[in-house]
Write an enzyme that holds these catalytic residues in place. Structure first.
Site, PDB file in Angstrom:
ATOM      1  N   LEU A 143       0.974  -1.341   0.095  1.00 52.26           N
ATOM      2  CA  LEU A 143      -0.002   0.006   0.100  1.00 52.26           C
ATOM      3  C   LEU A 143       0.861   1.319  -0.091  1.00 52.26           C
ATOM      4  O   LEU A 143       0.705   1.951  -0.833  1.00 52.26           O
ATOM      5  CB  LEU A 143      -0.927   0.018   1.100  1.00 52.26           C
ATOM      6  CG  LEU A 143      -1.931   1.304   1.357  1.00 52.26           C
ATOM      7  CD1 LEU A 143      -2.768   1.347   0.088  1.00 52.26           C
ATOM      8  CD2 LEU A 143      -2.563   1.292   2.693  1.00 52.26           C
ATOM      9  N   THR A 176       7.054  -5.195   4.628  1.00 50.21           N
ATOM     10  CA  THR A 176       7.422  -6.377   5.361  1.00 50.21           C
ATOM     11  C   THR A 176       7.117  -7.521   4.614  1.00 50.21           C
ATOM     12  O   THR A 176       6.217  -7.621   3.962  1.00 50.21           O
ATOM     13  CB  THR A 176       6.730  -6.175   6.774  1.00 50.21           C
ATOM     14  OG1 THR A 176       7.164  -5.108   7.546  1.00 50.21           O
ATOM     15  CG2 THR A 176       7.200  -7.470   7.569  1.00 50.21           C
ATOM     16  N   LEU A 251      -6.128  -2.334   7.511  1.00 51.89           N
ATOM     17  CA  LEU A 251      -4.974  -1.699   8.287  1.00 51.89           C
ATOM     18  C   LEU A 251      -5.575  -1.720   9.842  1.00 51.89           C
ATOM     19  O   LEU A 251      -4.811  -1.916  10.939  1.00 51.89           O
ATOM     20  CB  LEU A 251      -4.550  -0.313   7.728  1.00 51.89           C
ATOM     21  CG  LEU A 251      -3.499  -0.111   6.647  1.00 51.89           C
ATOM     22  CD1 LEU A 251      -3.564   1.148   6.121  1.00 51.89           C
ATOM     23  CD2 LEU A 251      -2.322  -0.633   7.085  1.00 51.89           C
ATOM     24  N   ARG A 255      -3.666  -2.979  12.965  1.00 53.33           N
ATOM     25  CA  ARG A 255      -3.587  -1.833  14.006  1.00 53.33           C
ATOM     26  C   ARG A 255      -3.795  -2.666  15.317  1.00 53.33           C
ATOM     27  O   ARG A 255      -3.274  -2.186  16.516  1.00 53.33           O
ATOM     28  CB  ARG A 255      -4.084  -0.561  13.818  1.00 53.33           C
ATOM     29  CG  ARG A 255      -3.478   0.092  12.743  1.00 53.33           C
ATOM     30  CD  ARG A 255      -4.525   1.357  12.265  1.00 53.33           C
ATOM     31  NE  ARG A 255      -4.019   2.055  11.255  1.00 53.33           N
ATOM     32  CZ  ARG A 255      -4.475   2.812  10.485  1.00 53.33           C
ATOM     33  NH1 ARG A 255      -5.985   2.875  10.505  1.00 53.33           N
ATOM     34  NH2 ARG A 255      -3.893   3.686   9.420  1.00 53.33           N
ATOM     35  N   GLU A 375       1.656   2.041   9.945  1.00 51.14           N
ATOM     36  CA  GLU A 375       0.116   1.693  10.135  1.00 51.14           C
ATOM     37  C   GLU A 375      -0.388   2.848  10.868  1.00 51.14           C
ATOM     38  O   GLU A 375      -1.452   2.603  11.564  1.00 51.14           O
ATOM     39  CB  GLU A 375      -0.314   0.119  10.682  1.00 51.14           C
ATOM     40  CG  GLU A 375       0.436  -0.544   9.928  1.00 51.14           C
ATOM     41  CD  GLU A 375       0.153  -2.183  10.356  1.00 51.14           C
ATOM     42  OE1 GLU A 375      -0.879  -2.192  11.030  1.00 51.14           O
ATOM     43  OE2 GLU A 375       0.793  -3.027  10.042  1.00 51.14           O
ATOM     44  N   GLY A 376      -0.238   3.946  10.619  1.00 49.12           N
ATOM     45  CA  GLY A 376      -0.657   5.244  11.156  1.00 49.12           C
ATOM     46  C   GLY A 376       0.222   5.928  11.808  1.00 49.12           C
ATOM     47  O   GLY A 376       0.546   5.279  13.282  1.00 49.12           O
TER      48      GLY A 376
END
Length: 396
Positions: A143, A176, A251, A255, A375-376
């Site tokens: 992404l 990853t 996501l 998370r 992831e944010g």
């Protein structure tokens, strides 16, 4: 008047008695993952981290599959069908060993497998999920791009139709598992909006060079994905999840695992500091006997076990189907931020020894700097909560 029942003894490892919230199956899963990590990761992780590699990753993936840790909260297709709380407990134990190991499992299960499981066709599920669940196929999730991290809507990777085929061109960054993946879930712009694609790693034009010279997540495979006119058949597209809602739901699932995992890194660092404070002597007595050290330990224990309680609460909400994305942001923002502070404070108790790889603390500190961002970022989760609280959108 009856005599009061005898209180259980105070347990420094579980001061709030959180284990009483877990049933025997929860505890068995936690103990299985903890035992695996103690046997297969902890004896080697300092060396892997120092060398900046994760040797034997495919073997590790198969072992994780054998204990049901890959896609463990998914149902069918060889997945364990565990509860959200059980998955969270596994993430905590894996990250107590190292964030890189938890990242391997999160990307495999909560991103790549979850995307196929939720948005894929039955044929895609049958082809990929069983081998991914057993760990014989490793997956990655494309992404983030070099110039578009927090703003995935601006992605430049594009998929165009050519007859019945799709042709993908673009780049993804900080992926990853990328260099060892057998399959990648790649999100791309199309004439009909953002779509997800299942890309076999042996597709012509696909490559995944590994990113080197990292000072964080060193015991983890991190890669760039390069898509140079990768031609895919029509059935490579994920039929569900058009638009950003698809990748963002993946996501959110990942998370949630971080909410638990960060507390694993914090717990490992806290336990290291507590053990050290009991045995390290200065001025004629253990440093744990000094007021300032006890104040640090007390504050760290507060935040550690509050964070675990928060993770447990969110897990129960996920199991009940009532967990909102804003609540996941709440957990990720709080727990990663507090975990870093716990690790840093633990380092001060260990003094100069805190920077040595003989102890896990500095390794966890540097790993969590990546977890804080991916992831944010902190800022993105603050804005998610700010919008939810005020009803006003500050993203644009």
């Amino acid at each position: 008047m009856s005599a009061p029942s005898k209180l259980p003894p105070f347990d420094p490892a579980d001061p709030l008695g959180i284990d009483a919230l877990l049933d025997p199956e929860d505890l068995a899963i936690r103990d299985t993952v903890r035992s695996w990590a103690a046997d297969r990761v902890l004896p080697h992780i300092a060396d892997w981290y120092e060398r900046g590699e994760l040797p034997g990753i495919r073997e590790l993936a198969r072992e994780l599959g054998s204990i049901g840790a890959l896609g463990m909260s998914l149902t069918g297709y060889g997945c364990a069908g565990a509860t959200a709380v059980q998955y969270g407990l596994a993430c905590l134990e894996l990250e107590a060993a190292d964030s890189g190991i938890r990242s391997l499992v999160s990307v495999q299960g909560s991103l790549a497998m979850y995307a196929i499981w939720k948005f894929g066709s039955e044929a895609q599920k049958q082809r990929w999920l069983p081998s991914m669940a057993e760990g014989s196929t490793i997956g990655c999730f494309g992404l983030t791009e070099p110039d578009h991290g927090s703003d995935p809507a601006g992605m430049r990777t594009y998929a165009k139709r050519d007859g019945t085929d799709w042709v993908l061109t673009g780049r993804k960054m900080w992926i990853t598992n990328g260099s060892v993946a057998g399959v990648a879930v790649v999100w791309a712009q199309t004439d009909d909006g953002i779509r997800g694609f299942v890309v076999p790693a042996d597709a012509p034009g696909f490559s995944a060079p590994e990113i080197k010279h990292k000072w964080s997540l060193r015991a983890s495979v991190t890669s760039e994905l390069v898509l140079d006119e990768v031609r895919l058949p029509a059935d490579a597209v994920l039929p569900g999840g058009t638009g950003l809602r698809g990748p963002l739901s993946c996501l959110s699932h990942a998370r949630y695992g971080i909410v638990w995992g960060a507390m694993g890194a914090a717990r490992a660092s806290f336990e290291s500091a507590l053990d050290y404070a009991r045995t390290r002597e200065q001025f004629g007595k253990p440093i744990g006997g000094f007021q300032l050290t006890q104040a640090k330990l007390a504050d760290m224990a507060l935040e550690l076990h509050k964070g675990i309680l928060l993770a447990h609460h969110l897990g129960r909400r996920m199991d009940a189907g009532t967990l909102r994305p804003e609540q996941v942001s709440f957990g990720k923002l709080n727990n990663v931020r507090e975990a870093i502070e716990i690790c840093r404070t633990s380092r001060t108790i260990l003094g100069a020894n805190g920077i040595s790889l003989e102890y896990p603390v500095m390794r966890h500190v540097t790993n969590l700097e990546s977890v804080l961002t991916y992831e944010g970022t902190v800022e993105m989760h603050q804005l998610v909560l700010g919008k939810a609280l005020t009803g006003l959108d500050a993203f644009r």
